[in-house]
Design a protein around this motif. Sequence first.
Motif, short mmCIF file in Angstrom:
data_model
loop_
_atom_site.label_atom_id
_atom_site.label_comp_id
_atom_site.label_asym_id
_atom_site.label_seq_id
_atom_site.Cartn_x
_atom_site.Cartn_y
_atom_site.Cartn_z
N LEU A 107 0.84 -1.20 0.00
CA LEU A 107 0.00 0.00 0.00
C LEU A 107 0.87 1.25 0.00
CD1 LEU A 107 -2.94 0.83 0.05
CD2 LEU A 107 -2.89 0.75 2.51
N ALA A 108 1.95 1.23 0.77
CA ALA A 108 2.87 2.37 0.83
C ALA A 108 3.50 2.63 -0.53
CB ALA A 108 3.94 2.14 1.88
N GLU A 109 3.84 1.57 -1.27
CA GLU A 109 4.43 1.73 -2.60
C GLU A 109 3.42 2.33 -3.57
OE1 GLU A 109 7.69 -1.91 -2.59
OE2 GLU A 109 5.58 -2.35 -3.07
N ILE A 110 2.17 1.92 -3.46
CA ILE A 110 1.12 2.47 -4.32
C ILE A 110 0.93 3.96 -4.04
CG2 ILE A 110 -1.36 2.45 -4.84
CD1 ILE A 110 -1.30 -0.58 -4.33
N ILE A 111 0.88 4.32 -2.76
CA ILE A 111 0.71 5.72 -2.36
C ILE A 111 1.88 6.55 -2.88
CG2 ILE A 111 0.67 7.29 -0.38
CD1 ILE A 111 -0.91 5.06 1.09
N SER A 112 3.09 6.03 -2.73
CA SER A 112 4.28 6.73 -3.20
C SER A 112 4.22 6.97 -4.70
CB SER A 112 5.52 5.91 -2.83
OG SER A 112 6.67 6.47 -3.40
N CYS A 113 3.79 5.96 -5.44
CA CYS A 113 3.68 6.07 -6.89
C CYS A 113 2.61 7.11 -7.27
CB CYS A 113 3.34 4.70 -7.48
SG CYS A 113 3.41 4.68 -9.27
N LEU A 114 1.48 7.09 -6.59
CA LEU A 114 0.41 8.06 -6.86
C LEU A 114 0.88 9.49 -6.58
CD1 LEU A 114 -2.69 6.19 -5.40
CD2 LEU A 114 -2.33 6.80 -7.80
N GLU A 115 1.61 9.67 -5.49
CA GLU A 115 2.10 11.00 -5.13
C GLU A 115 3.12 11.50 -6.14
OE1 GLU A 115 3.36 10.69 -1.05
OE2 GLU A 115 1.29 10.74 -0.32
N GLU A 116 3.95 10.60 -6.67
CA GLU A 116 4.91 10.99 -7.71
C GLU A 116 4.19 11.43 -8.98
OE1 GLU A 116 7.87 8.04 -8.63
OE2 GLU A 116 8.35 7.76 -6.52
N MET A 117 3.14 10.71 -9.34
CA MET A 117 2.42 11.00 -10.58
C MET A 117 1.60 12.29 -10.48
SD MET A 117 3.31 8.64 -12.61
CE MET A 117 2.16 8.55 -13.94
N ASP A 118 0.87 12.46 -9.36
CA ASP A 118 -0.06 13.59 -9.22
C ASP A 118 0.54 14.79 -8.50
OD1 ASP A 118 -1.95 12.05 -10.46
OD2 ASP A 118 -3.02 11.51 -8.63
N GLY A 119 1.51 14.55 -7.64
CA GLY A 119 2.06 15.63 -6.84
C GLY A 119 1.17 16.00 -5.67
N GLU A 120 0.14 15.20 -5.38
CA GLU A 120 -0.76 15.44 -4.25
C GLU A 120 -0.70 14.28 -3.28
OE1 GLU A 120 -4.81 16.37 -5.05
OE2 GLU A 120 -4.31 17.64 -6.75
N GLU A 121 -0.89 14.59 -2.01
CA GLU A 121 -0.93 13.54 -1.00
C GLU A 121 -2.25 12.80 -1.09
OE1 GLU A 121 0.04 14.62 3.00
OE2 GLU A 121 1.53 16.07 2.32
N VAL A 122 -2.18 11.50 -0.91
CA VAL A 122 -3.38 10.66 -0.91
C VAL A 122 -3.35 9.84 0.37
CG1 VAL A 122 -4.64 8.87 -2.15
CG2 VAL A 122 -3.31 10.53 -3.42
N SER A 123 -4.46 9.76 1.05
CA SER A 123 -4.48 9.04 2.32
C SER A 123 -4.45 7.53 2.11
CB SER A 123 -5.73 9.41 3.14
OG SER A 123 -6.87 8.80 2.58
N MET A 124 -3.94 6.85 3.10
CA MET A 124 -3.87 5.40 3.06
C MET A 124 -5.27 4.80 3.01
SD MET A 124 -1.76 2.84 5.59
CE MET A 124 -0.21 3.58 5.17
N ALA A 125 -6.19 5.41 3.74
CA ALA A 125 -7.57 4.91 3.77
C ALA A 125 -8.21 5.01 2.39
CB ALA A 125 -8.39 5.69 4.79
N THR A 126 -7.94 6.08 1.66
CA THR A 126 -8.51 6.26 0.33
C THR A 126 -8.02 5.19 -0.62
OG1 THR A 126 -8.67 8.65 0.67
CG2 THR A 126 -8.72 7.89 -1.60
N VAL A 127 -6.72 4.93 -0.60
CA VAL A 127 -6.16 3.91 -1.49
C VAL A 127 -6.65 2.53 -1.08
CG1 VAL A 127 -4.03 2.87 -2.35
CG2 VAL A 127 -4.16 5.34 -2.02
N SER A 128 -6.72 2.29 0.22
CA SER A 128 -7.21 0.99 0.71
C SER A 128 -8.64 0.75 0.26
CB SER A 128 -7.11 0.95 2.23
OG SER A 128 -7.51 -0.30 2.72
N ARG A 129 -9.49 1.78 0.34
CA ARG A 129 -10.88 1.67 -0.12
C ARG A 129 -10.93 1.38 -1.61
NH1 ARG A 129 -12.07 5.65 3.29
NH2 ARG A 129 -11.62 7.26 1.77
N ALA A 130 -10.06 2.03 -2.37
CA ALA A 130 -10.03 1.81 -3.81
C ALA A 130 -9.65 0.36 -4.12
CB ALA A 130 -9.04 2.77 -4.47
N LEU A 131 -8.72 -0.18 -3.34
CA LEU A 131 -8.33 -1.58 -3.55
C LEU A 131 -9.49 -2.53 -3.26
CD1 LEU A 131 -4.73 -1.75 -2.10
CD2 LEU A 131 -5.43 -2.09 -4.47
N LYS A 132 -10.23 -2.25 -2.22
CA LYS A 132 -11.37 -3.10 -1.85
C LYS A 132 -12.45 -3.07 -2.92
CE LYS A 132 -10.77 -2.60 3.12
NZ LYS A 132 -11.28 -1.95 4.31
#
Length: 149
Positions: A107-132
């Motif tokens: 999950l941390a690697e996904i968040i890191s990748c998203l932040e690199e692409m968008d330049g915005e912080e994304v919460s762990m809960a948001t990404v976790s929900r998206a995975l579910k």
Amino acid sequence: MEALNVNKFGQTYRTGIALDQDMRSLIIDRILQEGGDRVTGYIPRSFRYFSEELKLSVNTITKIWGKFCEELSINPRANGGTKWGKLTGDDLELIEILKTEKPSVSLAEIISCLEEMDGEEVSMATVSRALKQSSGPYTRKKVTKIALD
């Protein structure tokens, strides 16, 4: 519809609904007329004085004056929500690709990748929900061992 409440001065209000801009402007104007200083936060009289004059709670006057001094704004603070960015369709597609290509991606690697692409912080809960909610048997935890049947 939510019922109106009445403060100790007889003014009606609704919990969770910000004061309108006119009333906020009136509060700031009254304090500045009396000699208030935005830079130092100084008010010439007590908050209680302005509270009784404008028939609003002391807490309301204090918060509006404080926000004006800090941010030079009379707009209400954002109500609810978070400072985290929301996922776009491209973000969801990237998550799908990452999990398809490397199912053990954390999950941390996904968040890191998203932040690199968008330049915005994304919460762990948001990404976790998206995975579910995504298609596929994905988990938010990194796969370290695979069970053999």
